[in-house]
Scaffold this motif. Structure first.
Motif, PDB file in Angstrom:
ATOM      1  N   GLY A  20     -48.457  31.519  74.228  1.00  0.00           N
ATOM      2  CA  GLY A  20     -47.743  30.282  74.483  1.00  0.00           C
ATOM      3  C   GLY A  20     -46.507  30.220  73.612  1.00  0.00           C
ATOM      4  N   GLN A  21     -45.481  29.566  74.103  1.00  0.00           N
ATOM      5  CA  GLN A  21     -44.214  29.534  73.366  1.00  0.00           C
ATOM      6  C   GLN A  21     -44.341  28.808  72.032  1.00  0.00           C
ATOM      7  OE1 GLN A  21     -40.784  27.339  75.054  1.00  0.00           O
ATOM      8  NE2 GLN A  21     -39.612  29.212  74.817  1.00  0.00           N
ATOM      9  N   TRP A  22     -45.275  27.881  71.921  1.00  0.00           N
ATOM     10  CA  TRP A  22     -45.439  27.116  70.685  1.00  0.00           C
ATOM     11  C   TRP A  22     -46.079  27.949  69.571  1.00  0.00           C
ATOM     12  CZ3 TRP A  22     -50.442  27.112  69.068  1.00  0.00           C
ATOM     13  CH2 TRP A  22     -51.422  27.356  70.029  1.00  0.00           C
ATOM     14  N   CYS A  23     -46.638  29.105  69.926  1.00  0.00           N
ATOM     15  CA  CYS A  23     -47.404  29.934  68.977  1.00  0.00           C
ATOM     16  C   CYS A  23     -46.485  30.932  68.286  1.00  0.00           C
ATOM     17  CB  CYS A  23     -48.527  30.648  69.731  1.00  0.00           C
ATOM     18  SG  CYS A  23     -49.445  31.833  68.733  1.00  0.00           S
ATOM     19  N   ARG A  24     -46.282  30.772  66.979  1.00  0.00           N
ATOM     20  CA  ARG A  24     -45.383  31.656  66.240  1.00  0.00           C
ATOM     21  C   ARG A  24     -45.814  33.119  66.287  1.00  0.00           C
ATOM     22  NH1 ARG A  24     -40.587  32.664  65.462  1.00  0.00           N
ATOM     23  NH2 ARG A  24     -40.324  30.400  65.280  1.00  0.00           N
ATOM     24  N   PRO A  25     -47.112  33.452  66.077  1.00  0.00           N
ATOM     25  CA  PRO A  25     -47.505  34.862  66.211  1.00  0.00           C
ATOM     26  C   PRO A  25     -47.224  35.417  67.605  1.00  0.00           C
ATOM     27  CG  PRO A  25     -49.192  33.658  65.030  1.00  0.00           C
ATOM     28  CD  PRO A  25     -48.228  32.636  65.555  1.00  0.00           C
ATOM     29  N   GLY A  26     -47.353  34.557  68.639  1.00  0.00           N
ATOM     30  CA  GLY A  26     -47.036  34.990  69.994  1.00  0.00           C
ATOM     31  C   GLY A  26     -45.558  35.297  70.155  1.00  0.00           C
ATOM     32  N   LEU A  27     -44.703  34.447  69.594  1.00  0.00           N
ATOM     33  CA  LEU A  27     -43.262  34.679  69.662  1.00  0.00           C
ATOM     34  C   LEU A  27     -42.878  35.967  68.940  1.00  0.00           C
ATOM     35  CD1 LEU A  27     -41.766  31.106  69.086  1.00  0.00           C
ATOM     36  CD2 LEU A  27     -41.910  32.382  71.235  1.00  0.00           C
ATOM     37  N   ASP A  28     -43.609  36.274  67.864  1.00  0.00           N
ATOM     38  CA  ASP A  28     -43.328  37.511  67.121  1.00  0.00           C
ATOM     39  C   ASP A  28     -43.809  38.748  67.872  1.00  0.00           C
ATOM     40  OD1 ASP A  28     -42.201  36.026  65.080  1.00  0.00           O
ATOM     41  OD2 ASP A  28     -44.036  35.982  63.871  1.00  0.00           O
ATOM     42  N   PHE A  29     -44.975  38.620  68.533  1.00  0.00           N
ATOM     43  CA  PHE A  29     -45.568  39.790  69.194  1.00  0.00           C
ATOM     44  C   PHE A  29     -44.936  40.081  70.551  1.00  0.00           C
ATOM     45  CE2 PHE A  29     -48.982  41.640  71.917  1.00  0.00           C
ATOM     46  CZ  PHE A  29     -49.110  42.854  71.265  1.00  0.00           C
ATOM     47  N   THR A  30     -44.482  39.061  71.261  1.00  0.00           N
ATOM     48  CA  THR A  30     -43.973  39.256  72.621  1.00  0.00           C
ATOM     49  C   THR A  30     -42.831  40.279  72.701  1.00  0.00           C
ATOM     50  OG1 THR A  30     -44.696  37.068  73.347  1.00  0.00           O
ATOM     51  CG2 THR A  30     -42.947  38.099  74.627  1.00  0.00           C
ATOM     52  N   PRO A  31     -41.804  40.226  71.847  1.00  0.00           N
ATOM     53  CA  PRO A  31     -40.743  41.254  71.926  1.00  0.00           C
ATOM     54  C   PRO A  31     -41.278  42.671  71.739  1.00  0.00           C
ATOM     55  CG  PRO A  31     -40.031  39.410  70.567  1.00  0.00           C
ATOM     56  CD  PRO A  31     -41.490  39.208  70.820  1.00  0.00           C
ATOM     57  N   LYS A  32     -42.247  42.829  70.832  1.00  0.00           N
ATOM     58  CA  LYS A  32     -42.860  44.141  70.626  1.00  0.00           C
ATOM     59  C   LYS A  32     -43.584  44.592  71.890  1.00  0.00           C
ATOM     60  CE  LYS A  32     -44.939  44.794  66.742  1.00  0.00           C
ATOM     61  NZ  LYS A  32     -45.936  44.728  65.639  1.00  0.00           N
ATOM     62  N   LEU A  33     -44.315  43.671  72.515  1.00  0.00           N
ATOM     63  CA  LEU A  33     -45.047  44.013  73.727  1.00  0.00           C
ATOM     64  C   LEU A  33     -44.096  44.352  74.867  1.00  0.00           C
ATOM     65  CD1 LEU A  33     -47.780  44.266  75.134  1.00  0.00           C
ATOM     66  CD2 LEU A  33     -47.680  41.801  75.645  1.00  0.00           C
ATOM     67  N   ILE A  34     -42.984  43.639  74.965  1.00  0.00           N
ATOM     68  CA  ILE A  34     -41.987  43.938  76.005  1.00  0.00           C
ATOM     69  C   ILE A  34     -41.472  45.364  75.841  1.00  0.00           C
ATOM     70  CG2 ILE A  34     -39.645  43.404  76.797  1.00  0.00           C
ATOM     71  CD1 ILE A  34     -40.268  40.443  76.195  1.00  0.00           C
ATOM     72  N   SER A  35     -41.167  45.748  74.599  1.00  0.00           N
ATOM     73  CA  SER A  35     -40.667  47.096  74.332  1.00  0.00           C
ATOM     74  C   SER A  35     -41.700  48.154  74.711  1.00  0.00           C
ATOM     75  CB  SER A  35     -40.291  47.220  72.855  1.00  0.00           C
ATOM     76  OG  SER A  35     -39.928  48.532  72.527  1.00  0.00           O
ATOM     77  N   ILE A  36     -42.960  47.933  74.315  1.00  0.00           N
ATOM     78  CA  ILE A  36     -44.027  48.901  74.610  1.00  0.00           C
ATOM     79  C   ILE A  36     -44.292  48.950  76.107  1.00  0.00           C
ATOM     80  CG2 ILE A  36     -46.441  49.476  74.209  1.00  0.00           C
ATOM     81  CD1 ILE A  36     -44.539  49.848  71.779  1.00  0.00           C
ATOM     82  N   TYR A  37     -44.277  47.801  76.765  1.00  0.00           N
ATOM     83  CA  TYR A  37     -44.484  47.728  78.214  1.00  0.00           C
ATOM     84  C   TYR A  37     -43.462  48.601  78.940  1.00  0.00           C
ATOM     85  CZ  TYR A  37     -44.050  45.460  82.862  1.00  0.00           C
ATOM     86  OH  TYR A  37     -43.941  45.185  84.215  1.00  0.00           O
ATOM     87  N   ARG A  38     -42.213  48.470  78.560  1.00  0.00           N
ATOM     88  CA  ARG A  38     -41.159  49.247  79.220  1.00  0.00           C
ATOM     89  C   ARG A  38     -41.312  50.743  78.950  1.00  0.00           C
ATOM     90  NH1 ARG A  38     -36.590  44.679  77.917  1.00  0.00           N
ATOM     91  NH2 ARG A  38     -36.707  43.609  79.953  1.00  0.00           N
ATOM     92  N   LYS A  39     -41.713  51.098  77.742  1.00  0.00           N
ATOM     93  CA  LYS A  39     -41.916  52.508  77.426  1.00  0.00           C
ATOM     94  C   LYS A  39     -43.068  53.086  78.245  1.00  0.00           C
ATOM     95  CE  LYS A  39     -40.070  52.320  72.707  1.00  0.00           C
ATOM     96  NZ  LYS A  39     -40.396  52.418  71.263  1.00  0.00           N
ATOM     97  N   ILE A  40     -44.172  52.313  78.358  1.00  0.00           N
ATOM     98  CA  ILE A  40     -45.310  52.786  79.156  1.00  0.00           C
ATOM     99  C   ILE A  40     -44.903  52.943  80.613  1.00  0.00           C
ATOM    100  CG2 ILE A  40     -47.603  52.170  80.037  1.00  0.00           C
ATOM    101  CD1 ILE A  40     -48.164  50.837  77.341  1.00  0.00           C
ATOM    102  N   LYS A  41     -44.173  51.973  81.143  1.00  0.00           N
ATOM    103  CA  LYS A  41     -43.723  52.039  82.539  1.00  0.00           C
ATOM    104  C   LYS A  41     -42.844  53.268  82.767  1.00  0.00           C
ATOM    105  CE  LYS A  41     -43.883  48.752  85.252  1.00  0.00           C
ATOM    106  NZ  LYS A  41     -44.788  48.424  86.393  1.00  0.00           N
ATOM    107  N   ASN A  42     -41.961  53.545  81.829  1.00  0.00           N
ATOM    108  CA  ASN A  42     -41.072  54.715  81.965  1.00  0.00           C
ATOM    109  C   ASN A  42     -41.860  56.015  81.920  1.00  0.00           C
ATOM    110  OD1 ASN A  42     -38.762  53.136  82.186  1.00  0.00           O
ATOM    111  ND2 ASN A  42     -38.332  53.188  79.981  1.00  0.00           N
ATOM    112  N   LEU A  43     -42.831  56.099  80.999  1.00  0.00           N
ATOM    113  CA  LEU A  43     -43.650  57.307  80.894  1.00  0.00           C
ATOM    114  C   LEU A  43     -44.447  57.547  82.172  1.00  0.00           C
ATOM    115  CD1 LEU A  43     -44.998  56.941  77.232  1.00  0.00           C
ATOM    116  CD2 LEU A  43     -43.430  58.699  78.063  1.00  0.00           C
TER     117      LEU A  43
END
Length: 424
Positions: free
Chosen positions: A235-258
């Motif tokens: 959820g957007q109100w969750c600070r740990p979520g805001l911190d983790f989401t950019p990392k997950l986006i990066s990993i998601y794109r790398k997995i998709k490319n692989l």
């Protein structure tokens, strides 16, 4: 002064006896809960409106003792959930009552917190009763919900100590919290997991699609069948979520490319929103490259309960067969990045062996720019174990650099080595 007894309503159309003035009189109640909740100069509890409700009115009810405090965020979050369950049970005249046992720091905090609660409370001034209840039920953390059945107030062994977990997991379905009812729910849950498919997880009777980008783009759930899918609870109100989401986006794109390079496999993520309003959802989902359940969809609450999600962000991985692979996707992303895919036990065993090999070449100790003491390399077999990295605030397990003086721990990849005695 004589105390006048009056008839009032407890919120569930059940008459209760209250005291008309601020004085209390010695009760002759034989309530089963009297030994817990009555003191030498008090035989009542406070209602949500501040009136005095006799403890004897709890006779024959299922009772929840709710240990909580306004200053602790997980308590405030759970209270909102508990209010919904309590009010629904009251509407059904289910014979359930809750008594708030406060750990608030002062009377103002107690009163402010009680404004959100429709149930009874031990008076804030009765420190002796609150202390006795905490000791009797060995309350070590809050929020804590102890469930007592009619007649078992003196039998701690028959009390249920995991009321918070049961409410999060089953909601109103957990009532009346008996052994038989919980065994029935467990059997039903096991059957659901045995028959689990991606389709029955993500669809409801009048929706068989997910939202894409833009949100007017409807993607059939069936198009994900046979893929590895991550369910991302955040959820957007969750600070740990805001911190983790950019990392997950990066990993998601790398997995998709692989996977695109290899061909034959695919990976997708579905956002399961915990946002508080439509605007927050649209803003947060707008930053994500994957799919989402619609905001407020009834499947969202079901998924949180089905997977027993008690904290966010949380990433649960569903395999191509539709069965759950792991509930620890977030931790695995932090540990292994894109190499964690497909998150299976076989892949994790391989990664652990590779990590053990790599650790052979790591220094046995380091000085880290974020800490003043020397850090020692440890593993689960040499004093380590699951931890939260003090540098990136993410989960870790296996190898870590640990301060033997104060318990500070970091991932090996997070260490910024400095010379001994360097300033931090």
């Amino acid at each position: 002064m004589r105390t006048v007894a009056m008839q009032a309503n407890d919120g569930g159309n059940n008459p209760v006896e209250v005291l008309a003035n601020g004085d209390s009189e010695k009760s002759s109640t034989t309530s089963r809960f009297a030994s817990l909740l009555v003191s030498k100069d008090r035989d009542y509890l406070l209602s949500a409106t501040g009136t005095q409700v006799k403890v004897s009115n709890l006779e024959e009810k299922v009772l929840g003792l709710y240990f909580s405090a306004n200053w602790y965020s997980p308590c405030r979050t759970f209270t909102q959930v508990l209010v919904g369950v309590y009010e629904q049970l009251k509407r059904n005249r289910s014979g359930f009552e809750i008594v708030f046992v406060s750990s608030d720091e002062d009377l103002n905090a107690f009163n402010n917190y009680r404004e959100s609660m429709p149930w009874l409370a031990v008076p804030f001034s009765d420190l002796e009763t609150k202390k006795a209840l905490n000791q009797r039920f060995e309350v070590e953390g809050i929020p804590c919900l102890i469930i007592l059945q009619p007649g078992d107030a003196k039998d701690e062994e028959s009390a249920l100590y995991n009321g918070v977990e049961l409410i999060y997991r089953y909601g109103v379905e957990a009532f009346p919290f008996t052994k038989e009812k919980l065994e029935e729910l467990l059997r039903e849950e096991m059957l659901k997991h045995e028959n689990q498919t991606l389709t029955n997880l993500l669809t409801i009777h009048d929706r068989d699609y997910l939202l894409g980008h833009p949100t007017t783009n409807k993607v059939p759930v069936d198009s994900l069948v046979g893929k590895t899918v991550g369910l991302y609870f955040s959820g957007q109100w969750c600070r740990p979520g805001l911190d983790f989401t950019p990392k997950l986006i990066s990993i998601y794109r790398k997995i998709k490319n692989l996977l695109e390079e290899k061909g034959g496999e695919d990976f997708e993520i579905v956002f399961v929103s915990n946002d508080r309003d439509q605007d927050s959802f649209e803003s947060y989902f707008g930053s994500m490259p994957w799919l989402s359940l619609p905001f407020g969809d009834t499947a969202i609450k079901s998924l949180y309960r089905y997977f027993d999600v008690q904290g966010i962000p949380c990433l649960i991985i569903i395999g191509p067969s539709g069965r759950t692979v792991t509930k620890n996707g977030r931790n695995l992303i932090n540990l292994y990045q894109e190499n964690a895919y497909p998150f299976t036990e076989a892949k994790l065993q391989l990664l652990e062996k590779e990590m053990d090999e790599a650790a052979k070449n790591l220094p046995r100790s380091e000085y880290h720019a974020g800490h003043r003491h020397e850090l020692t390399l440890v593993s689960e077999g040499t004093g380590g174990g699951p931890f939260i990295c003090c540098d990136c605030d993410e989960q870790g397990s296996g190898w870590a650099y640990q301060c033997l003086e104060c318990g500070y721990e970091v991932h090996p990849k997070c260490v910024r080595a400095v010379g001994q005695g360097a300033s931090v």
